[in-house]
Design a protein around this motif. Structure first.
Motif: not given
Length: 282
Positions: A237-250
């Motif tokens: 779940l935290k890995a998926q959240k990290a990916i979502e955070n990366f997409i948002v930042q980009v």
């Protein structure tokens, strides 16, 4: 288990690229063959120019020139294909790097997490490549236009002098008129289109995106680190959240750049409208 033992048990991934892969050897071989064919075409052209009565030189020139064009197009297509495959392979290794550094077998063997990280990195890399193309094109257009303006403006007095000395040459009379006109057109194009600003803005965006990409790959930011949780069940779940955070930042970096460009264009249009209104007779 000690920290040293844990480090020795970490899975290893091959992040180094083979400097002499089969694709690179094939491209190098084809490129050498292309250069040889081009050299042969140049030699045949020289022979044709010096000895125009030699008919075989003309035939060789036509054949070698055709083969040279074919080899150039083939090498260009193969280079794009091999470079794309190499880039995807690099992105795949980068997507697995953080999970390998974590040393958690649950994440390493989770294909969905690795696929999602790879897709996010591919999306960011596409934006980076697009901004790099914009940066290169705007920079080249800006430098070439500035150089052309300086050269055309500088040679105009020389052309006027040459025209006076060579009064019998008709076409020289037009050059002192044509060169300043071209220089004025080029200067107007550079003034109307902010190539320098777009080049600098694209360069800034590339640096921001690449920095954010490295943070995501190595997990050095709190937004992208997910190995410090105590519960292993929370890792996916935290890995998926990290990916979502990366997409948002980009996306934020990309949208901020688009908004800045739109604001600059709107400001330029307002200035042009104000200048046109001030020039109109009352």
């Amino acid at each position: 288990m000690t920290d040293a033992a844990q480090m020795t048990n970490l899975p290893q991934i091959n992040v180094a690229e083979n400097p002499k892969s089969p694709n690179q050897i094939l491209l190098l071989t084809l490129k050498v063959f292309e250069y040889l064919v081009l050299a042969g075409a140049v030699g045949a052209g020289i022979v044709t120019f010096i000895l125009p009565e030699v008919q075989m030189a003309k035939i060789y020139l036509a054949v070698l020139a055709s083969v040279s064009v074919f080899m150039f197009l083939a090498n260009l297509s193969l280079s794009k294909t091999f470079n794309g495959a190499s880039l995807r392979q690099k992105i795949s290794r980068k997507a697995e790097l953080y999970n390998a550094l974590v040393g958690n077998s649950q994440l390493i063997e989770n294909a969905s997490i690795n696929t999602a990280r790879e897709s996010a990195l591919e999306y960011c890399q596409e934006l980076v490549d697009d901004y790099k193309r914009t940066r290169t094109n705007c920079r080249n257009i800006y430098y070439i236009s500035q150089l052309a303006t300086v050269v055309l403006s500088g040679i105009t007095p020389i052309l006027v002098l040459v025209d006076k000395l060579e009064a019998g040459v008709t076409w020289l009379k037009w050059l002192p008129v044509i060169c300043p006109a071209i220089a004025a057109i080029v200067a107007s194009i550079v003034t109307s289109f902010p190539f320098q600003k777009n080049w600098l803005a694209a360069n800034t965006t590339v640096e921001l995106l690449e920095a954010e990409q490295e943070k995501f790959i190595l997990g050095v930011s709190p937004l992208y680190s997910y190995y410090d949780t105590a519960e292993e069940t929370e890792l996916p779940l935290k890995a998926q959240k990290a990916i979502e955070n990366f997409i948002v930042q980009v996306n934020n970096i990309h949208l901020n750049q688009l908004q800045a460009m739109n604001d600059k264009n709107a400001e330029a249009q307002k200035q042009e409208s104000a200048a046109a209104a001030s020039n109109q007779p009352s």
